[in-house]
Design a protein around this motif. Sequence first.
Motif, PDB file in Angstrom:
ATOM      1  N   LYS A 224       9.575   5.873  -4.778  1.00  0.00           N
ATOM      2  CA  LYS A 224       8.135   5.857  -5.040  1.00  0.00           C
ATOM      3  C   LYS A 224       7.837   4.920  -6.203  1.00  0.00           C
ATOM      4  O   LYS A 224       8.658   4.721  -7.082  1.00  0.00           O
ATOM      5  CB  LYS A 224       7.644   7.263  -5.378  1.00  0.00           C
ATOM      6  CG  LYS A 224       7.778   8.245  -4.237  1.00  0.00           C
ATOM      7  CD  LYS A 224       7.223   9.606  -4.621  1.00  0.00           C
ATOM      8  CE  LYS A 224       7.469  10.670  -3.599  1.00  0.00           C
ATOM      9  NZ  LYS A 224       7.068  10.432  -2.278  1.00  0.00           N
TER      10      LYS A 224
ATOM     11  N   LYS B 228       0.847  -1.197   0.000  1.00  0.00           N
ATOM     12  CA  LYS B 228       0.000   0.000   0.000  1.00  0.00           C
ATOM     13  C   LYS B 228       0.875   1.235   0.000  1.00  0.00           C
ATOM     14  O   LYS B 228       2.095   1.141   0.139  1.00  0.00           O
ATOM     15  CB  LYS B 228      -0.964  -0.007   1.179  1.00  0.00           C
ATOM     16  CG  LYS B 228      -0.330  -0.127   2.531  1.00  0.00           C
ATOM     17  CD  LYS B 228      -1.386  -0.239   3.607  1.00  0.00           C
ATOM     18  CE  LYS B 228      -0.755  -0.512   4.957  1.00  0.00           C
ATOM     19  NZ  LYS B 228      -1.732  -0.649   6.001  1.00  0.00           N
TER      20      LYS B 228
ATOM     21  N   ASN C 280       1.993   4.829   1.724  1.00  0.00           N
ATOM     22  CA  ASN C 280       1.944   5.517   3.010  1.00  0.00           C
ATOM     23  C   ASN C 280       1.595   6.987   2.801  1.00  0.00           C
ATOM     24  O   ASN C 280       1.356   7.428   1.675  1.00  0.00           O
ATOM     25  CB  ASN C 280       3.249   5.320   3.788  1.00  0.00           C
ATOM     26  CG  ASN C 280       4.437   5.990   3.140  1.00  0.00           C
ATOM     27  OD1 ASN C 280       4.323   6.774   2.208  1.00  0.00           O
ATOM     28  ND2 ASN C 280       5.618   5.684   3.647  1.00  0.00           N
ATOM     29  N   GLN C 281       1.587   7.760   3.876  1.00  0.00           N
ATOM     30  CA  GLN C 281       1.194   9.168   3.806  1.00  0.00           C
ATOM     31  C   GLN C 281       2.160  10.011   2.983  1.00  0.00           C
ATOM     32  O   GLN C 281       1.787  11.085   2.515  1.00  0.00           O
ATOM     33  CB  GLN C 281       1.029   9.755   5.216  1.00  0.00           C
ATOM     34  CG  GLN C 281       2.304   9.845   6.020  1.00  0.00           C
ATOM     35  CD  GLN C 281       2.616   8.574   6.795  1.00  0.00           C
ATOM     36  OE1 GLN C 281       2.043   7.522   6.564  1.00  0.00           O
ATOM     37  NE2 GLN C 281       3.559   8.675   7.730  1.00  0.00           N
ATOM     38  N   ASP C 282       3.384   9.549   2.760  1.00  0.00           N
ATOM     39  CA  ASP C 282       4.365  10.284   1.962  1.00  0.00           C
ATOM     40  C   ASP C 282       4.323   9.898   0.487  1.00  0.00           C
ATOM     41  O   ASP C 282       5.100  10.408  -0.310  1.00  0.00           O
ATOM     42  CB  ASP C 282       5.776  10.037   2.500  1.00  0.00           C
ATOM     43  CG  ASP C 282       5.959  10.566   3.911  1.00  0.00           C
ATOM     44  OD1 ASP C 282       5.321  11.584   4.246  1.00  0.00           O
ATOM     45  OD2 ASP C 282       6.727   9.965   4.670  1.00  0.00           O
ATOM     46  N   GLY C 283       3.457   8.954   0.130  1.00  0.00           N
ATOM     47  CA  GLY C 283       3.357   8.509  -1.251  1.00  0.00           C
ATOM     48  C   GLY C 283       4.334   7.407  -1.608  1.00  0.00           C
ATOM     49  O   GLY C 283       4.464   7.047  -2.771  1.00  0.00           O
ATOM     50  N   ASN C 284       5.034   6.861  -0.622  1.00  0.00           N
ATOM     51  CA  ASN C 284       5.964   5.753  -0.865  1.00  0.00           C
ATOM     52  C   ASN C 284       5.248   4.432  -0.651  1.00  0.00           C
ATOM     53  O   ASN C 284       4.271   4.352   0.089  1.00  0.00           O
ATOM     54  CB  ASN C 284       7.162   5.834   0.079  1.00  0.00           C
ATOM     55  CG  ASN C 284       8.053   7.012  -0.227  1.00  0.00           C
ATOM     56  OD1 ASN C 284       7.935   7.648  -1.253  1.00  0.00           O
ATOM     57  ND2 ASN C 284       8.946   7.315   0.679  1.00  0.00           N
TER      58      ASN C 284
ATOM     59  N   THR D 246       9.142   0.144   4.584  1.00  0.00           N
ATOM     60  CA  THR D 246       8.840   1.389   3.886  1.00  0.00           C
ATOM     61  C   THR D 246       9.903   1.594   2.819  1.00  0.00           C
ATOM     62  O   THR D 246      11.085   1.746   3.125  1.00  0.00           O
ATOM     63  CB  THR D 246       8.821   2.583   4.857  1.00  0.00           C
ATOM     64  OG1 THR D 246       7.851   2.324   5.861  1.00  0.00           O
ATOM     65  CG2 THR D 246       8.476   3.872   4.119  1.00  0.00           C
TER      66      THR D 246
END
Length: 134
Positions: free
Chosen positions: A101, A74, A76-80, A97
């Motif tokens: 990207k 999925k 994460n909040q940083d787009g990674n 993580t």
Amino acid sequence: MLKKIIYAIVILGLIGGAIGYYEWHKPHEKVEDASAVVVSAVDLCSAYAKDEKAADSIYRNKALEISGEVSEVKMNQDGNSAVTLKSNDELVSVQCTMRDKGVKVEAGKTVVIKGFFADRDMFGPILTDCVLKQ
């Protein structure tokens, strides 16, 4: 005597400032350049289930090259991408993580990921700055 004390303070201040500047601006260590401890996701989670202190001494704050089956991918909040690797326990998994990207990984595939072991939570180990080895 007072002059010598003032000179000593100034010299120590300059040395401290130089060390601080160096530490602040030194290059960030890349996971690709770090030697890694090779382990499977299942073995890593099992080690923590058996003895947390012993596992911490082996894995904590080190680069890991970890292999395992992908259970979830999925953003994460940083787009990674955040890749989750299965263990033997349904409630525990290894969370990776990814640094880059748009990493393309599919659930159900076995992968090898290299990253820094950052922390653990109640769901398992957390790796950061991860790169896909395969």
